[in-house]
Design an enzyme around this catalytic site. Sequence first.
Site, PDB file in Angstrom:
ATOM      1  N   ASP A  12      35.141  25.961  39.519  1.00 53.64           N
ATOM      2  CA  ASP A  12      35.825  25.403  38.337  1.00 53.64           C
ATOM      3  C   ASP A  12      37.355  25.367  38.440  1.00 53.64           C
ATOM      4  OD1 ASP A  12      33.219  25.361  37.493  1.00 53.64           O
ATOM      5  OD2 ASP A  12      33.513  26.573  35.698  1.00 53.64           O
ATOM      6  N   ASP A  50      32.835  22.334  35.958  1.00 55.49           N
ATOM      7  CA  ASP A  50      32.340  22.434  34.589  1.00 55.49           C
ATOM      8  C   ASP A  50      32.339  21.006  34.033  1.00 55.49           C
ATOM      9  OD1 ASP A  50      31.512  24.603  32.873  1.00 55.49           O
ATOM     10  OD2 ASP A  50      33.305  24.340  31.642  1.00 55.49           O
ATOM     11  N   HIS A  52      30.919  18.914  30.794  1.00 51.10           N
ATOM     12  CA  HIS A  52      30.227  18.893  29.510  1.00 51.10           C
ATOM     13  C   HIS A  52      30.245  17.518  28.848  1.00 51.10           C
ATOM     14  CE1 HIS A  52      30.217  23.235  29.720  1.00 51.10           C
ATOM     15  NE2 HIS A  52      31.519  23.350  29.579  1.00 51.10           N
ATOM     16  N   HIS A  56      28.961  18.827  23.332  1.00 48.23           N
ATOM     17  CA  HIS A  56      28.403  20.083  23.861  1.00 48.23           C
ATOM     18  C   HIS A  56      28.406  21.232  22.848  1.00 48.23           C
ATOM     19  CE1 HIS A  56      28.025  23.480  26.848  1.00 48.23           C
ATOM     20  NE2 HIS A  56      27.047  22.670  27.178  1.00 48.23           N
ATOM     21  N   HIS A  85      36.645  21.297  26.289  1.00 53.00           N
ATOM     22  CA  HIS A  85      37.197  21.374  27.654  1.00 53.00           C
ATOM     23  C   HIS A  85      36.231  20.712  28.630  1.00 53.00           C
ATOM     24  CE1 HIS A  85      34.384  24.748  27.521  1.00 53.00           C
ATOM     25  NE2 HIS A  85      34.268  24.599  28.830  1.00 53.00           N
ATOM     26  N   LYS A 110      27.967  21.494  36.267  1.00 52.73           N
ATOM     27  CA  LYS A 110      27.149  22.362  35.405  1.00 52.73           C
ATOM     28  C   LYS A 110      27.619  22.273  33.959  1.00 52.73           C
ATOM     29  CE  LYS A 110      30.135  26.209  36.513  1.00 52.73           C
ATOM     30  NZ  LYS A 110      30.754  26.288  35.163  1.00 52.73           N
ATOM     31  N   CYS A 155      32.772  32.179  34.596  1.00 53.92           N
ATOM     32  CA  CYS A 155      31.989  31.439  35.584  1.00 53.92           C
ATOM     33  C   CYS A 155      31.937  32.103  36.960  1.00 53.92           C
ATOM     34  CB  CYS A 155      32.472  29.995  35.655  1.00 53.92           C
ATOM     35  SG  CYS A 155      32.110  29.137  34.095  1.00 53.92           S
TER      36      CYS A 155
HETATM   37  C1  VGL Z   1      34.370  28.632  31.882  1.00 52.20           C
HETATM   38  C2  VGL Z   1      34.356  29.098  29.649  1.00 52.20           C
HETATM   39  C3  VGL Z   1      33.741  27.901  29.382  1.00 52.20           C
HETATM   40  C4  VGL Z   1      34.743  29.080  33.268  1.00 52.20           C
HETATM   41  C5  VGL Z   1      33.750  27.431  31.653  1.00 52.20           C
HETATM   42  O1  VGL Z   1      34.883  28.218  34.165  1.00 52.20           O
HETATM   43  O2  VGL Z   1      34.899  30.307  33.477  1.00 52.20           O
HETATM   44  N1  VGL Z   1      34.663  29.468  30.887  1.00 52.20           N
HETATM   45  N2  VGL Z   1      33.434  27.066  30.381  1.00 52.20           N
HETATM   46 ZN    ZN Z   2      32.642  25.164  29.945  1.00 55.72          ZN
END
Ligand code: VGL
Ligand code: ZN
Length: 208
Positions: A12, A50, A52, A56, A85, A110, A155
Site C-alpha cells: 500500500d 488498497d 475501494h 465502501h 481513501h 484488495k 495492512c
Molecule cells: C490501510 C486503513 C485503511 C493500510 C488501508 O494500508 O494500512 N489502513 N485501509
Molecule cells: Zn483501506
Amino acid sequence: MKPVEDVLLVVDVQYDFMPGGALAVKEGDEVVPVINRLARAFSHVVLTQDWHPRSHVSFAANHEGRAPFDMMTMPYGEQVLWPVHCVQDTEGAALHRGLQLPHARLVIRKGHHEHVDSYSAFLEADRVTPTGLAGYLRDVGAKRVWVAGLATDYCVAWSALDARRAGFEVSVIEDACRAIDLEGSLDRAWREMRDAGIERIRSDYLLA
Ligand code: VGL
Ligand code: ZN
C-alpha cells in the site's frame, strides 16, 4: 541477490497514505527510498494496492452521523471507520511514482468488496475470503515473505500475520514501514507479530 523463495511484499505505498493524502501516514513517503534499496536485493517482488469502491463500508462518509476514526460493528467484526481513501482509479489510489520496482511481478488489489474491508494481502476482514496471494506464493515456491510498506499497524501487520498463518516464514522490515498508531495499535501490532514468530529486522541488517 535473494532467490525466488524470498518475496518482498510491498504494502500500500499509495498517495492517499502519503503526507497530505486522505489517510496520511506520518513520514509515509520515507519508506520509498528504503523500499527501492531493498528491492534491488530481491529477484521476486509483489505489491498490494488498497482499492475501494466509493461506496465502501469502511468509509465514515458512507454512514450517517459517523466520523472518521469512530469504531463500528460490522457483521464480520469491529471496523475502524476511515476517511474516504484509495478509491478505485483515483490519484490517491495510485502507487507512488518514486517506487523503482520494474521487476515486480504481481499487484494484489484488495478491499474491492463493497461490504468487507481487507487490511490483509491474504484474507479479507471476514477472515474467510482469500485474495489469492497465498495460492500464488505457494505455486511459485515462495518460502519467506519480507514485508515493507504502509501502515505498520494495519495492512502490514495483518498481512504479516496472515502470511505466517498460511505457513510462510515472515520478516517485517521496520524502517521500511510507517504506522498510523490509533490508540496503541502500533504496540499491539508488534506484540502480536512477535508472538506469532514474525522476525522484526532493519534494512541495513538485510542489505549488509
Ligand atoms: C490501510 C486503513 C485503511 C493500510 C488501508 O494500508 O494500512 N489502513 N485501509
Ligand atoms: Zn483501506
